[in-house]
Design a protein around this motif. Structure first.
Motif, short mmCIF file in Angstrom:
data_model
loop_
_atom_site.label_atom_id
_atom_site.label_comp_id
_atom_site.label_asym_id
_atom_site.label_seq_id
_atom_site.Cartn_x
_atom_site.Cartn_y
_atom_site.Cartn_z
N GLY A 80 39.33 -118.37 -24.32
CA GLY A 80 38.55 -117.93 -23.16
C GLY A 80 39.14 -116.71 -22.48
N SER A 81 40.46 -116.67 -22.33
CA SER A 81 41.11 -115.55 -21.63
C SER A 81 40.80 -114.22 -22.31
N PHE A 82 40.85 -114.24 -23.64
CA PHE A 82 40.58 -113.01 -24.39
C PHE A 82 39.10 -112.62 -24.25
N GLY A 83 38.21 -113.62 -24.24
CA GLY A 83 36.78 -113.36 -24.10
C GLY A 83 36.44 -112.76 -22.75
N VAL A 84 37.07 -113.30 -21.69
CA VAL A 84 36.84 -112.78 -20.33
C VAL A 84 37.18 -111.29 -20.29
N LEU A 85 38.31 -110.97 -20.88
CA LEU A 85 38.78 -109.59 -20.88
C LEU A 85 37.84 -108.67 -21.65
N ILE A 86 37.50 -109.05 -22.89
CA ILE A 86 36.66 -108.19 -23.72
C ILE A 86 35.26 -108.04 -23.10
N GLY A 87 34.73 -109.14 -22.55
CA GLY A 87 33.42 -109.09 -21.89
C GLY A 87 33.42 -108.07 -20.77
N ARG A 88 34.48 -108.07 -19.98
CA ARG A 88 34.59 -107.12 -18.86
C ARG A 88 34.69 -105.69 -19.36
N LEU A 89 35.48 -105.51 -20.42
CA LEU A 89 35.71 -104.14 -20.92
C LEU A 89 34.46 -103.55 -21.58
N ASN B 220 49.10 -104.16 -11.88
CA ASN B 220 47.91 -104.22 -12.73
C ASN B 220 46.86 -103.21 -12.28
N LYS B 221 46.91 -101.99 -12.87
CA LYS B 221 45.97 -100.95 -12.44
C LYS B 221 45.16 -100.36 -13.60
N LEU C 102 44.70 -105.79 -20.05
CA LEU C 102 44.70 -106.38 -21.40
C LEU C 102 45.94 -107.24 -21.61
N LEU C 103 47.09 -106.70 -21.20
CA LEU C 103 48.35 -107.44 -21.35
C LEU C 103 48.35 -108.71 -20.49
N LEU C 104 47.78 -108.60 -19.28
CA LEU C 104 47.73 -109.75 -18.38
C LEU C 104 46.98 -110.91 -19.04
N PHE C 105 45.80 -110.61 -19.58
CA PHE C 105 45.00 -111.66 -20.22
C PHE C 105 45.62 -112.14 -21.53
N LEU C 106 46.27 -111.22 -22.23
CA LEU C 106 46.93 -111.57 -23.48
C LEU C 106 48.03 -112.61 -23.22
N ASP D 195 55.90 -108.55 -8.76
CA ASP D 195 54.79 -107.83 -8.14
C ASP D 195 54.69 -106.38 -8.63
N ASN D 196 55.85 -105.73 -8.75
CA ASN D 196 55.83 -104.32 -9.18
C ASN D 196 56.39 -104.11 -10.59
N ILE D 197 56.92 -105.18 -11.18
CA ILE D 197 57.51 -105.02 -12.53
C ILE D 197 56.70 -105.85 -13.52
N MET D 198 55.95 -105.14 -14.35
CA MET D 198 54.98 -105.79 -15.23
C MET D 198 55.60 -106.84 -16.15
N VAL D 199 56.70 -106.48 -16.83
CA VAL D 199 57.27 -107.39 -17.84
C VAL D 199 57.66 -108.73 -17.20
N ILE D 200 58.29 -108.66 -16.05
CA ILE D 200 58.72 -109.88 -15.36
C ILE D 200 57.50 -110.73 -14.99
N SER D 201 56.50 -110.07 -14.44
CA SER D 201 55.29 -110.76 -14.03
C SER D 201 54.59 -111.43 -15.22
N LEU D 202 54.53 -110.70 -16.35
CA LEU D 202 53.84 -111.23 -17.53
C LEU D 202 54.53 -112.49 -18.06
N ILE D 203 55.87 -112.49 -18.03
CA ILE D 203 56.61 -113.67 -18.49
C ILE D 203 56.27 -114.86 -17.57
N GLY D 204 56.23 -114.58 -16.26
CA GLY D 204 55.87 -115.63 -15.30
C GLY D 204 54.48 -116.17 -15.55
N ILE D 205 53.53 -115.28 -15.80
CA ILE D 205 52.13 -115.69 -16.02
C ILE D 205 52.03 -116.54 -17.29
N MET D 206 52.82 -116.18 -18.29
CA MET D 206 52.80 -116.96 -19.54
C MET D 206 53.30 -118.39 -19.29
#
Lengths: 44, 339
Positions: free
Chosen positions: B126-135, B208-209, B215-219, B256-267
């Motif tokens: 679903g996460s990948f679908g949400v992203l591709i649908g938006r794009l 996330n801008k 893409l990375l966020l949803f991935l 909040d400002n460091i993508m890699v750290i945030s992505l690990i947290g989201i995972m």
């Protein structure tokens, strides 16, 4: 705490919003009834 | 059928469903209904899944997937070729989405035989679908093309339903301690899903801008959801539930400002998804569809506040810490110890 409460997005669609909420509440109510029924069945 | 094959098939099904839904939603994402549209979508795609799931539990010979494809097809045709109110195709698409979700849950759970991997892989799609649908909005010149992947789901749902309808794998989920009251387990699982649903929107992601970052966020979100089930099967559900919830805290707060750290947290944060489903399956052993529907209601209830209330960064950080600790404690209190 700095927060705001915003209901403006339903402006013009109040009736639809109320119908929608009513349907959701009914479905959740029925779901709770089904959960109670099934948990009781499984614990018999 | 091979071990994780059905999970992968329903990963694709879920992916296509969300591509269509989010392409439809974002194509109409303008004007006065910009908030109402996703609210109605969340309500009618998520909430009825409990009743549809219950009906599917009692009527295993009815192919819910086929009904879902048909409804989505009709809804999408209404959207493309008629000028009726946007809420009519929206409602039809929502119900199609709900039927297909229930079908995916039922089949992956029945086939799962007490393991969560298949259901987790299905959910991740679903996460990948949400992203591709938006794009795709704005870049797709012929909207009808999306009907082709939808039609491609028909043979898949027929084959999968035929393969799994006699399986009784849903009775083998057993993750909750014997002495725990089933109602307590249901309420805790529901609460964790709802909190997770709300927290998902409160995670600070100033980084996330761009499209690549989105893409990375949803991935990472999708990968986390799948890993939750896979790691639970491998290392034990209790360990994964407690560790993933707690480890996520510093990464979410300081990312909040460091993508890699945030992505690990989201995972890590996304891993609890299949764990809560496992809890519900353990107490509602004969009702996998109803169990899945409870998680989707929890998700809807959790997302309601975001339509009305916006919190500050500090409030979000405090909320992440407090809620994560509460969730971790609640999960550890009902989950069985790992072998």
């Amino acid at each position: 705490m700095n927060y705001y409460f915003n209901l403006s997005f339903i402006k013009g669609y109040e009736l639809l919003f109320i119908i929608l909420l009513s349907i959701i509440i009914i479905i959740i109510g029925v779901t709770i009834y089904l959960i109670i029924k099934e948990v009781n069945n499984e614990n018999k | 059928m091979k071990k994780n094959k059905i999970g992968l098939i329903y990963f694709y099904v879920h992916f296509v469903v969300e591509v269509l839904c989010f392409y439809f939603l974002y194509s109409n994402y303008k004007g006065a209904i910009v908030w109402l549209l996703p609210f109605v979508y969340d309500a009618f795609a998520f909430v009825p899944q409990s009743l549809i799931g219950y009906y599917a539990d009692k009527n295993k010979n009815i192919n819910m997937g086929l009904i879902g494809v048909l409804l989505m097809f009709i809804g999408y045709i209404f959207f493309l070729y008629t000028s009726v109110s946007i809420f009519i195709p929206l409602l039809i698409i929502c119900f199609g989405n709900a039927f297909l979700h229930v079908d995916g849950a039922e089949n992956t759970i029945r086939f799962g035989n007490g393991k969560l991997s298949n259901s987790a892989i299905f959910v991740a799609g679903g996460s990948f679908g949400v992203l591709i649908g938006r794009l795709l909005v704005g870049s797709l010149t012929q909207s009808w093309i999306l009907l082709l992947p939808l039609i491609s789901l028909i043979p898949l749902v027929i084959i999968c339903n035929n393969e799994t309808k006699d399986l009784k794998g849903y009775k083998k989920y057993d993750f909750v301690k014997k002495d725990v009251n089933p109602y307590k387990a249901i309420i805790i699982a529901f609460l964790v899903v709802a909190i997770r649903g709300y927290m998902g929107y409160g995670i600070p992601t100033s980084w996330n801008k761009t499209t690549i970052e989105l893409l990375l966020l949803f991935l990472f979100m999708g990968t986390g959801k799948a890993l939750g089930g896979i790691l639970s099967d491998k290392f034990g559900i209790r360990k994964v539930a407690i560790l993933s919830t707690l480890i996520a805290i510093p990464f979410l707060c300081f990312g909040d400002n460091i993508m890699v750290i945030s992505l690990i947290g989201i995972m890590f944060f996304s891993m609890t998804m299949s764990i809560t489903l496992g809890i519900l399956l353990s107490v509602l052993k004969n009702n996998p569809g109803l169990a899945f529907g409870i998680t989707t209601i929890g998700l809807f209830i959790g997302t309601i506040p975001i339509f009305f209330i916006k919190l500050t960064f500090i409030c979000n950080v405090i909320m992440i810490i407090v809620f994560s600790i509460i969730c971790s404690y609640l999960l550890s209190s009902i989950l069985k110890g790992d072998k």
